[in-house]
Scaffold this motif. Structure first.
Motif: not given
Length: 435
Positions: A304-327
């Motif tokens: 599960a992503a936390t609010p801190a994951d959106w906007g996080q620069e990991y510089l590592d093999l970590i990726l935040a994934v989000r499904v969005v409604e549209d463009l």
């Protein structure tokens, strides 16, 4: 970080670099290009010493527990050094950025104005872990007629010293004063460097978010750079799945420690069911840890992503994934959480691509290609001193054109303002550029 006054010794060294820069600005295009070739040849002669010094730095950093992304940036092996030397030679072949006449006007009969590019002066460049940055920055500085005071991270000290020794040896065999380059070696000198206004004309910090912001907050010298590299890739509803997965993989795993690697993957809800299962499989096989919102987790993202994951620069093999409604939802997410570095859309819908390219306010906005192309060498700039995410130019990878300013030159024949003020004479303001 406490900013302290520069010592008499540091001021002396800075004045020496400034004198070297003034002489450098008078060198011809051919002399500066030849100096870069001499620098490249010196690096080749010192190759074994540079690689050995880097091995010492890597081993010490590993023992001290340096973070994995920083360890990756610290590495300067023979292959990477060869790439740097190739880039240096490419910079030597680029058009001369100095003396380009941007504007040529006749203000009145016999009174001609021109605007001509000139060097900035002295660059103060501070970077973490990246000894290859010394070569890139030195090449761009000398080619653009600027002196440079360099400060690498403590973890790269031996490598930086070996590189600068070679570069100065190369310059000593050319028409360029080797004092145009200097290397600082202590953390205290970083603090003092920020107070060298009048001797240093531009500060370029390359490092962590906190470091860059501290530099920006503690100097009166103009600062060029970026604090974050929060890059996004958005997969639109009309897309070739295989192509989008290939682009996303490259943008994340090709070099995850780079500031132009993606940190967040946004997926249109209408294509999420087709895209995410094979994408998750590919990312997992590549060792990437995925963190997603509820919809992404329902399709297989394990954490599960936390609010801190959106906007996080990991510089590592970590990726935040989000499904969005549209463009539009993707655009809003990038507006709220992006860093204006580089953002990508994968789509076969030209209208959607145009909307993305025209709306996202980032230094680089890409369509159907990896964010890893955001690089001075790959753009054909030869190298870069850094990537700027500011709105005003220079923006994006900063090469030669970002290291020059301009000067107005006005030539007359005893002209005075009084006749124009009285109306006896009139301005013509005629463009002579094409004449």
């Amino acid at each position: 970080m406490t900013v302290i006054s520069p010592s008499a010794e540091l001021q002396r060294r800075a004045r020496r670099v400034r004198r070297g820069a003034l002489e450098l600005a008078q060198c011809s295009d051919a002399q500066r290009a030849a100096a870069l070739e001499a620098m490249a040849a010196a690096l080749e002669r010192h190759r074994d010493a540079i690689v050995a010094a880097n091995t010492v730095d890597q081993e010490a950093a590993a023992r001290e527990g340096l973070a994995v992304p920083l360890l990756a940036r610290l590495k300067l092996n023979e292959a990477k050094l060869a790439d740097c030397i190739h880039g240096l030679r490419q910079v030597a072949t680029l058009p001369d950025p100095i003396g380009y006449r941007q504007l040529h006007w006749e203000l009145a009969a016999g009174l001609e104005l021109e605007r001509v590019t000139v060097p900035v002066g002295v660059l103060g460049v501070v970077f973490e872990s990246r000894p290859d940055a010394v070569i890139q920055i030195a090449a761009l500085a000398i080619r653009s007629g600027n002196g440079a005071i360099l400060k690498g991270g403590r973890e790269a000290l031996n490598t930086c010293q070996a590189v600068v020794t070679a570069l100065q040896e190369g310059l000593a065999s050319s028409a360029v004063d080797p004092n145009s380059l200097d290397l600082l070696t202590s953390r205290e000198e970083i603090m003092a460097l920020l107070r060298l206004d009048g001797l240093v004309d531009l500060i370029v910090p390359r490092g962590s978010n906190a470091f860059v912001r501290t530099v920006q907050d503690n100097t009166r010298i103009p600062v060029l750079g970026h604090a974050d590299g929060v890059c996004h890739l958005y997969v639109d509803q009309r897309v070739r799945i295989d192509m989008a997965i290939a682009v996303a993989l490259d943008a994340k795993i090709q070099y995850p420690a780079a500031c132009n690697a993606i940190e967040t993957l946004l997926v249109h809800r209408h294509v999420a069911g087709q895209f995410l299962p094979p994408a998750i499989q590919a990312f997992t096989a590549a060792g990437v840890t995925l963190r997603g919102d509820e919809q992404a987790m329902a399709l297989g993202v394990p954490e599960a992503a936390t609010p801190a994951d959106w906007g996080q620069e990991y510089l590592d093999l970590i990726l935040a994934v989000r499904v969005v409604e549209d463009l539009e939802a993707a655009l809003e997410h990038i507006r709220r959480h992006g860093s204006r570095h580089t953002d990508v859309i994968c789509t076969d819908d030209e209208a959607a691509a145009a909307r993305f390219l025209n709306t996202v306010d980032s230094a680089g906005v890409f369509h159907n290609c990896s964010s890893r192309f955001a690089d001075g060498f790959r753009y054909g700039l030869g190298a870069e001193v850094g990537i700027s995410t500011q709105t005003m130019p220079p923006r994006g990878p900063v090469g030669l054109e970002g290291l020059v300013t301009y000067r107005y030159r006005l030539r007359g024949h005893g002209h005075t303002v009084a006749p124009f003020a009285s109306g006896a004479e009139h301005f013509s303001h005629r463009d002579l550029q094409g004449a």
